[in-house]
Scaffold this motif. Structure first.
Motif, mmCIF file in Angstrom:
data_model
loop_
_atom_site.group_PDB
_atom_site.id
_atom_site.type_symbol
_atom_site.label_atom_id
_atom_site.label_comp_id
_atom_site.label_asym_id
_atom_site.label_seq_id
_atom_site.Cartn_x
_atom_site.Cartn_y
_atom_site.Cartn_z
ATOM 1 N N ARG A 62 -4.211 7.178 -1.495
ATOM 2 C CA ARG A 62 -3.017 7.967 -1.247
ATOM 3 C C ARG A 62 -2.621 7.507 0.189
ATOM 4 O O ARG A 62 -1.455 7.433 0.155
ATOM 5 N N GLU A 63 -3.279 7.280 1.040
ATOM 6 C CA GLU A 63 -2.956 6.929 2.438
ATOM 7 C C GLU A 63 -2.144 5.646 2.267
ATOM 8 O O GLU A 63 -1.061 5.327 3.034
ATOM 9 N N ALA A 64 -2.402 4.442 1.434
ATOM 10 C CA ALA A 64 -1.980 3.581 1.357
ATOM 11 C C ALA A 64 -0.536 3.780 0.695
ATOM 12 O O ALA A 64 0.561 3.134 1.204
ATOM 13 N N ALA A 65 -0.350 4.321 -0.138
ATOM 14 C CA ALA A 65 1.043 4.932 -0.788
ATOM 15 C C ALA A 65 1.685 5.423 0.301
ATOM 16 O O ALA A 65 2.968 5.288 0.396
ATOM 17 N N ILE A 104 -0.813 -1.884 7.466
ATOM 18 C CA ILE A 104 0.319 -2.080 6.469
ATOM 19 C C ILE A 104 -0.217 -3.182 5.498
ATOM 20 O O ILE A 104 -0.062 -2.936 4.231
ATOM 21 N N ASN A 105 -0.827 -4.398 5.958
ATOM 22 C CA ASN A 105 -1.417 -5.334 5.076
ATOM 23 C C ASN A 105 -2.402 -4.754 4.080
ATOM 24 O O ASN A 105 -2.877 -4.934 3.152
ATOM 25 N N GLU A 106 -3.402 -3.775 4.893
ATOM 26 C CA GLU A 106 -4.596 -3.199 4.185
ATOM 27 C C GLU A 106 -4.184 -2.251 3.120
ATOM 28 O O GLU A 106 -4.703 -2.291 1.956
ATOM 29 N N ALA A 107 -3.041 -1.473 3.437
ATOM 30 C CA ALA A 107 -2.424 -0.647 2.691
ATOM 31 C C ALA A 107 -1.940 -1.491 1.178
ATOM 32 O O ALA A 107 -2.069 -1.129 0.055
#
Length: 120
Positions: A62-65, A104-107
């Protein structure tokens, strides 16, 4: 004398009515032209709102989105486009933060990993 003042009063009323009609016509013409100019203007980019919250200790889907500005069920191609758009705005070489770039890359990695695992 009275007849002369009544004649001038009778002539002023149509003059005022004529001026009012002309003013209404010009206002209508201006309004129509302004509306046409408004409709003909080039489309502007919508102002996008990016994720403004703090980061959780362990990134969730959810956080990545939210970070990428996409839905959790977004296809891989759209995730790559969103990642590029957000990275351009926050890249360290362009004055952005290294920490934000890593998040951002981790997401992106989180979304791509889940996307590949779910479809394969």
């Amino acid at each position: 004398m009275q007849r002369q003042s009544r004649d001038s009063t009778e002539m002023v009323a149509p003059l005022i009515a004529g001026i009012a009609v002309a003013a209404a016509a010009y206002a209508g013409r201006y309004s129509i032209r302004a509306w046409q100019a408004f409709k003909a203007r080039p489309p502007t980019a919508r102002v996008r709102r990016f994720y403004e919250g703090g980061f959780q200790p362990s990134m969730t889907r959810r956080e990545a989105a939210l970070i990428l500005g996409v839905r959790e069920s977004t296809p891989a191609e759209k995730i790559k486009e969103a990642h590029r758009r957000v990275m351009v705005a926050n890249h360290p070489d362009a004055g952005g933060s290294h920490y934000l770039a890593s998040k951002i890359n981790e997401a992106k990695d989180m979304m791509m990993r889940r996307n590949k695992g779910g479809s394969g």
